[in-house]
Scaffold this motif. Structure first.
Motif: not given
Length: 505
Positions: A55, A59, A118, A123-124, A127, A170, A173, A234
């Motif tokens: 991760v 990021a 988000t 989050l995933r 992004t 980024s 997370i 993420y």
């Protein structure tokens, strides 16, 4: 209404959950599911492990790709400006500059949208959408190299929106996987922009000269696609923010707004002070970066006008690593550390007109870069300290949105002052004042105290949702201790979970 279990000094006590809130304790929760209760736990971040380090690398690449492209726009600008000028456009310079300005402005201005998305879709996914937009925007730009109006949308707005959606997650997370090393990891990740900014100008300049803008945009589109792959790493570990309570008499619009915006952050006096102090400081913060080249040409003709900015970039990367490590040390006040950075940046900015030699100017530039890295690397950790893991994403997003205004206004105002005075003495002296003022207003954070939720208050109001006061401990008060001892790592947490489940069964 469902059963719950609370750990108190190693003992389990029964309680109840009403409308999602624990009356006699917060965590862990036990919810009736037929005859067998199930345990739902929120663990402390693992602070290591293969997934956590992947991760961090993802990021790092995400930050590097996004800001490597944004920060090296000067290479694209020169080629685009020349191309427009050759076509007879009398406003070639301003039009070419506006493309890059739209990119950085959109990235920061729309960061609150990233924070909201988000919390709503994860989050995933946020992004991933950001990666698709950056990749698609850059690819479409390759077909409009002679149409600057189209580039305003494809390169400026579309790529900028994608960067906004990918940048905030980024940073957010990292708090899901790191606690003890959060400052250092933030330093490593934010140093990605410095590394890519140092490498990409040379490579991009050679690419543009040999292949032209269209092919260069397609290559940048391929590089931007790395953001999509980073998104797959993420996997959030913390639960999303709880849905807002529906109060009698509250309008539908109010309820709808609260379903998207985490108003708990704006109930925190410390966050409000911090979120307003940072933009105040940034009114003068970005001025030296924009005007340093012209300042060197005026004050030290014949010297390398780009060298001071390169020095700032190099030491900024080192500063992010160094102060990220320092921020993780015991008893280090991260807010105070950020204040010191602003004070020194403001002071050194005001000293620039008084530099009598180019060597001294380079020394000041190196020092400014060091503390620039300090300021940037602490944004994520301070957001987690003040708003907790459930509020940190929107806290970062809205802060970056507020920062878009001074970052956009400050340099043009300094340019207007230079046009009127013919000297950078007044612009640079005035540019040093906002960082000093912003650092001063941050002292107010020490003077306010955010409300905490007591057990009595929870008993009186069973629908009350506790507000996070620190990164993890206030949201999960029992997560850090078992039998009065502080848990050392995630394995202890998992072991306690197993023993608790065995005791229930």
């Amino acid at each position: 209404m469902a059963e719950t279990v609370k750990i108190v000094n190693g003992e389990t006590k029964a309680g109840t959950i009403v409308n999602g809130s624990a009356i006699n304790g917060h965590l862990p929760k036990v919810v009736k599911n037929g005859s067998a209760p199930a345990v739902e736990e929120v663990h402390d971040p693992p602070d290591g492990g293969t997934r956590a380090w992947l991760v961090m690398v993802g990021a790092f690449l995400c930050n590097g790709v996004l800001f490597g492209i944004i920060n090296t726009y000067s290479v694209i600008y020169l080629s685009l400006q020349k191309q427009l000028h050759d076509l007879g456009d009398t406003e070639a310079s301003s039009k070419a500059a506006l493309v890059g300005s739209l990119t950085i402005g959109t990235t920061f201005l729309l960061s609150p949208v990233s924070g909201i998305l988000t919390d709503k879709i994860g989050l995933r996914m946020t992004t991933l959408i950001g990666g698709v937009l950056t990749c698609g925007g850059m690819f479409l730009s390759s077909f409009f190299t002679h149409n600057v109006s189209a580039l305003y949308f494809t390169y400026g707005i579309m790529f900028g929106l994608g960067a906004a959606l990918a940048y905030t997650p980024s940073l957010a997370i990292l708090g899901h996987y790191f606690k003890k090393y959060l400052g250092l990891v933030n330093g490593v990740v934010t140093a990605g922009s410095s590394v890519f900014t140092a490498i990409m100008p040379v490579l991009l300049n050679k690419l543009v000269q040999e292949t032209g803008l269209a092919t260069s945009f397609r290559v940048l589109s391929v590089i931007s696609s790395f953001v999509i792959f980073c998104a797959l790493l993420y996997k959030p570990l913390q639960p999303p923010p709880p849905p807002p309570r529906v109060k009698p008499g509250r309008s539908r619009f109010n309820t709808f707004l609260r379903s998207f915006i985490n108003f708990d952050n704006w109930k925190k006096k410390k966050y409000i002070i911090w979120a307003l102090s940072i933009p105040i400081a940034l009114f003068g913060y970005f001025v030296p970066y924009v005007h340093m080249g012209k300042f060197v040409l005026d004050s030290f003709p014949g010297e390398g006008e780009n060298l001071p900015v390169m020095c700032i970039g190099i030491t900024s990367g080192l500063g992010r690593l160094l102060f990220g490590f320092i921020a993780d040390l015991p008893r280090v006040n991260r807010v105070l550390l950020q204040q010191i950075a602003f004070v020194l940046i403001g002071t050194m900015t005001m000293c620039l007109p008084a530099t009598g030699s180019f060597t001294l100017l380079l020394v000041i530039a190196l020092a400014m870069g060091l503390f620039d890295g300090c300021f940037i690397s602490l944004l994520g950790p301070i957001a987690y300290d003040i708003c907790g893991p459930r509020g940190a994403t929107q806290a970062i997003g809205f802060l970056l949105g507020l920062c878009s205004v001074p970052l956009t206004i400050g340099p043009p105002v300094a340019g207007m002052l230079y046009d009127h005075t013919g000297s950078y003495k007044l612009p640079l002296i005035l540019a040093g004042i906002p960082p000093l003022f912003g650092a001063s207003t941050m002292f107010l954070i020490r003077c306010v105290k955010d409300d905490t939720v007591s057990s009595d208050a929870v008993l009186k109001d069973s629908t009350h949702q506790p507000l996070a006061q620190t990164a993890w401990d206030c949201e999960n008060p029992t997560a850090g201790k078992i039998n009065g001892h502080v848990r050392e790592d995630r394995r202890a947490t998992l072991a306690s979970s197993e023993s608790l489940t065995a005791g229930i069964n």
